[in-house]
Design an enzyme around this catalytic site. Structure first.
Site, PDB file in Angstrom:
ATOM      1  N   TRP B 359       0.804  -1.178   0.045  1.00  0.00           N
ATOM      2  CA  TRP B 359      -0.048  -0.107  -0.112  1.00  0.00           C
ATOM      3  C   TRP B 359       0.759   1.181  -0.166  1.00  0.00           C
ATOM      4  O   TRP B 359       0.480   2.341  -0.502  1.00  0.00           O
ATOM      5  CB  TRP B 359      -0.992  -0.044   1.246  1.00  0.00           C
ATOM      6  N   HIS B 360       1.981   1.143   0.815  1.00  0.00           N
ATOM      7  CA  HIS B 360       2.879   2.346   0.652  1.00  0.00           C
ATOM      8  C   HIS B 360       3.601   2.684  -0.466  1.00  0.00           C
ATOM      9  O   HIS B 360       3.747   3.807  -0.851  1.00  0.00           O
ATOM     10  CB  HIS B 360       3.686   2.251   2.027  1.00  0.00           C
ATOM     11  N   GLY B 361       3.924   1.659  -1.549  1.00  0.00           N
ATOM     12  CA  GLY B 361       4.418   1.858  -2.504  1.00  0.00           C
ATOM     13  C   GLY B 361       4.904   0.581  -3.356  1.00  0.00           C
ATOM     14  O   GLY B 361       4.870  -0.373  -2.753  1.00  0.00           O
ATOM     15  N   PHE B 510       2.212   8.714  -0.783  1.00  0.00           N
ATOM     16  CA  PHE B 510       1.808   7.395  -0.731  1.00  0.00           C
ATOM     17  C   PHE B 510       0.219   7.372  -1.048  1.00  0.00           C
ATOM     18  O   PHE B 510      -0.368   8.442  -1.322  1.00  0.00           O
ATOM     19  CB  PHE B 510       2.050   6.611   0.718  1.00  0.00           C
TER      20      PHE B 510
END
Lengths: 355, 510
Positions: B359-361, B510
């Site tokens: 989800w963050h990257g 993000f």
């Protein structure tokens, strides 16, 4: 009777507010907190803004005011001992090069060093104006002429480096005469004064917690090491490898710039302002070209060197041409003197002005 | 920062960015960062007009906030502001449709369409470059010509906060599908739910049920809310400017070139980065919560002193709470949660944390970071079940010394994970190698690193005080004006301590 009048008054529309129930304590507390917050924020910024232009000017331009404090003290010594009072204006080369305490005798003139980092004709004029405003009248003024600092095509030229954060409202005349875009400067000064805590944070931190700043952002290094005459100590000794490194650096920076010299007109205006004011006030004035290492001297093309000499002589005041006074070993980097170099130069300088 | 400005000027929809109004907005507020003077002016203007609208015209107030929120995003990138608005409108329509339908199969179909659209947009903007480049690499190694060039990931435009509003839209669609909440009937309120500018670009991830109820409620000017809002904003500003940005000065040069620094410097840089990422993100969240309070909205709390957690499980109950609860409700529980076998529970934990990492990257480092936390959670789970049979050890761990030790171990484990929390795999591995190469030579940290230690001491002291509830008691007993003065001084100190360059918020990307 009193109770009746109060009861009647409370019926009036304007005074109905009296009848409203008191707000809960938590709401009153919250309201006070909000008012306290904005009031304090406003007050801190206002006090700092006014203070840094009046009673706490040292916070705005500590480098200058530390020099000024020392110059006033030196002037008092000169007056008390019936000696000549001399103030020398200039750049870091003056700041590190004039070291009177190490060599002066009781019969020598009393010199105050007013060398400010990055100063050319413009900033020297600013420092001179402020010194005159303080009421100090020296017997003799010496100003520095150094082409790189006044070369408009040189990126370190003061025309690109004069920081509006250090300027005061009392500098208005100087700003109008010498800043490239006075209106923009005034706008920036107003902006800085709206939120001094934010805009002047590096200056303030340099006073409060300088060790928390990266070295290249610290301002205190310009004034904390000063001695009582305003001398900024340079390096003690420089070994050959470090000197070679410094010379290579200065060659990279100065050779191309001194090959295409173009005098900044504002620097000439600045120097002429000092000269004219000194003449009007009866103060002796001289111009000095500080010592330079042999490498740096070789960077000047013949045409540029002649042009610079012509310009310096055009100022119409006595010239102290000290370019070749010292050997290369007296320099840390070909243009800043070592501590022993400063002592040697100052002795020669005192002897020269005594003549 | 420069790259973001370049992104904004090379917008995907030039027809929108060419409008003079958006160009002016962009010049005024080039990045949607809360600590800038442009945002302050924007916020004060929006707030003034918002409270001037009579409260009986609540719909007008909502419409005004929607308009302002779109302008907030459009100031950075007008084209993407239209895209976000358009997808939100489609989400609204799909949810209405889902609410009306009675057949389960059709409702599932609409839910699938809504999730596919949101994840599709997320994948296109955020994961396209990563997957195409990985495929390129794979084909190249297999000797098959890929037929396209590798993409330059740094030049790909990723809309600010796309992961945040995508998760909000998905949770809303799922909640409507589950009939946990009814579909919102008014478009303006739904637009406000997704686009409300305090939480638009970096959360907290709000839930439809919580926010839409607040959007419907008529709000009155409330001094208590203003007080709370200012307190949160000031605290967030302090965390961002005085701690996070200051720590960036120590961590960034080392993370950029770990080989040039000594082992000690690398460990110190990790310590600085741990403080930085916490104060950066929680500072932003506090500011978002504070700004929302000024408009009469209460956003969910996103952090609760995570570094005082005694184990990783507790850490995730305190760190990025809105994300961890989202993952729990929409990934972990649907996977079976902890109701199944031990193996299934551990597998679910690993899957959830891997999703959280991605989800963050779109980078291997984020996946590894997620898996690292998954492994820590599994390890903690095993340790906890083991310790129940060892009451003496458990008693020792419950003493104050044991608690401090557990906090320290948790902090070190989490901090090691932060090394991976960067989009560059070779640098992350180089950093780890240097950290564990005892006596590794290189530059020590900057000479002014004294402020690092004082900041660490300050953060530990604040955590200790907060844990003991001492500050709350003192704060509540102090007169309002004194608290106001103290907070104003806090803001001034934050400004003084701020380094010369402003770092962008980490979580904006993000």
């Amino acid at each position: 009777m009193t109770l009746t009048i109060t009861a009647v008054l409370k019926q009036l529309p304007l005074l109905r507010r009296w009848r409203r129930p008191a707000p809960p304590r938590r709401v009153v507390r919250a309201k006070r907190m909000v008012i306290g917050f904005f009031g304090t924020l406003l007050a801190i910024n206002l006090v700092m803004s006014i203070g840094m232009d009046t009673w706490a000017r040292r916070l705005r331009d500590a480098e200058y005011f530390e020099h000024e404090r020392r110059a006033i003290a030196r002037h008092a010594i000169a007056r008390g001992s019936q000696r000549e009072s001399v103030v020398v204006f200039g750049s870091s080369r003056i700041a590190m090069g004039i070291r009177p305490l190490a060599v002066e005798t009781d019969s020598d003139p009393v010199i105050a060093n007013m060398g400010l980092i990055g100063s050319g004709g413009m900033l020297q004029s600013l420092a001179f104006d402020r010194l005159m405003q303080s009421g100090l009248r020296p017997d003799r003024v010496v100003i520095e002429f150094w082409p790189p600092m006044n070369n408009r095509v040189f990126r370190y030229s003061e025309i690109y480096r004069t920081d509006p954060h250090r300027l005061l409202p009392t500098d208005e005349a100087w700003i109008r005469d010498l800043m490239p875009n006075p209106e923009e400067t005034f706008r920036l000064m107003r902006e800085i004064r709206r939120t001094p805590i934010w805009c002047d944070r590096l200056r303030l931190m340099s006073h409060v917690l300088p060790s928390w700043l990266p070295f290249e952002k610290r301002f205190d290094v310009y004034w904390t090491p000063l001695d009582v005459a305003g001398w900024l100590p340079g390096q003690v000794v420089v070994d050959d490898s470090r000197r070679a490194e410094a010379i290579a650096g200065s060659e990279k920076e100065f050779r191309p710039n001194l090959a295409q010299f173009e005098m900044e007109p504002k620097a000439i205006v600045g120097m002429m302002r000092i000269i004219n004011r000194c003449r009007a006030e009866g103060i002796a004035i001289e111009v000095i070209w500080m010592p330079e290492g042999s490498h740096l001297r070789s960077f000047y093309t013949e045409a540029v060197r002649q042009e610079c000499e012509r310009l310096m002589h055009c100022l119409g005041v006595p010239v102290i041409d000290a370019r070749t006074w010292l050997p290369d070993t007296a320099f840390a980097d070909d243009f800043h003197l070592t501590q022993s170099g400063a002592s040697a130069f100052t002795r020669q300088f005192l002897d020269h002005i005594a003549k | 920062m420069d790259a973001m400005t370049v992104f904004a000027s090379t917008a995907a929809a030039p027809w929108a960015s060419d409008w003079a109004w958006f160009r002016t907005l962009h010049a005024w507020m080039p990045e949607p960062f809360f600590q800038t003077s442009g945002f302050l002016a924007f916020c004060v203007s929006v707030l003034g007009i918002y409270w001037l609208i009579p409260r009986r015209r609540n719909n007008l107030r909502v419409a005004w906030l929607v308009f302002a929120s779109v302008q907030f995003y459009a100031a950075w990138n007008a084209g993407l502001a239209f895209l976000v608005t358009a997808t939100t409108v489609i989400d609204f329509l799909l949810a209405r449709l889902m609410d009306r339908l009675t057949q389960r199969r059709l409702r599932q179909l609409v839910l699938f369409a809504s999730i596919a659209m949101n994840l599709g947009i997320l994948a296109y903007f955020k994961y396209r470059g990563f997957f195409l480049n990985e495929l390129h690499e794979l084909l190249h190694r297999a000797g098959v010509p890929p037929g396209y060039d590798k993409l330059d990931l740094a030049s790909l435009l990723v809309p600010f906060g796309i992961s945040f509003y995508t998760f909000e839209a998905i949770s809303y669609a799922v909640d409507v599908y589950r009939r946990t909440i009814p579909a919102e009937r008014r478009l303006d309120r739904f637009l406000l739910f997704i686009l409300f500018f305090p939480h638009l670009v970096a959360g907290p991830i709000v839930r439809g049920g919580d926010f839409l109820r607040q959007a419907r409620r008529v709000k009155r000017w409330n001094w208590l809310r203003v007080q709370i809002g200012l307190q949160y904003f000031a605290l967030g500003l302090f965390k961002k400017l005085a701690i996070a940005d200051r720590m960036a000065v120590f961590s960034d040069p080392v993370f950029a070139n770990p080989d040039g620094f000594s082992s000690n410097a690398c460990w110190l840089a990790v310590l600085a980065y741990s403080l930085r990422i916490y104060c950066d993100f929680s500072g932003y969240s506090d500011m978002a919560v504070g700004v929302a309070h000024l408009f009469g909205f209460k956003l969910a709390r996103n952090f609760d002193m995570p570094y005082s957690a005694v184990n990783v499980s507790e850490f995730w109950r305190r760190w990025h709470i809105s994300l961890s609860t989202w993952l729990r409700d929409y990934v972990f529980i649907p996977l079976g949660g902890s109701r199944g076998s031990e193996f299934a529970t551990c597998r679910n934990l690993l899957i959830v944390m891997a999703v959280g990492g991605l989800w963050h990257g779109a980078q291997w480092t984020y996946l590894v970071w997620g898996l690292w936390h998954g492994l820590l959670l599994v390890a903690h789970r095993q340790f906890r079940s083991m310790i129940t049979s060892l009451p003496v050890v458990d008693a020792i761990l419950q003493t104050w010394l044991g608690t401090v030790m557990r906090i320290l171990i948790t902090f070190i484990a989490v901090s090691l994970g932060w090394v991976m929390f960067r989009p560059d795999w070779p640098l992350a591995t180089a950093m780890l190698a240097k950290m564990f190469h005892i006596g590794g030579v290189g530059l020590p940290l900057m000479p002014h690193h004294r402020s690092l230690w004082w900041t660490v001491v300050f953060v530990i002291a604040v955590h200790a005080l907060m844990r003991l509830w001492a500050t709350r008691r003192t704060g509540e007993s102090l007169p309002g004006a004194v608290v106001g003065v103290a907070i104003a001084i806090l803001v001034c100190v934050a400004h003084l301590f701020a380094p010369i360059t402003n770092s962008p918020f980490i979580y904006f990307t993000f």
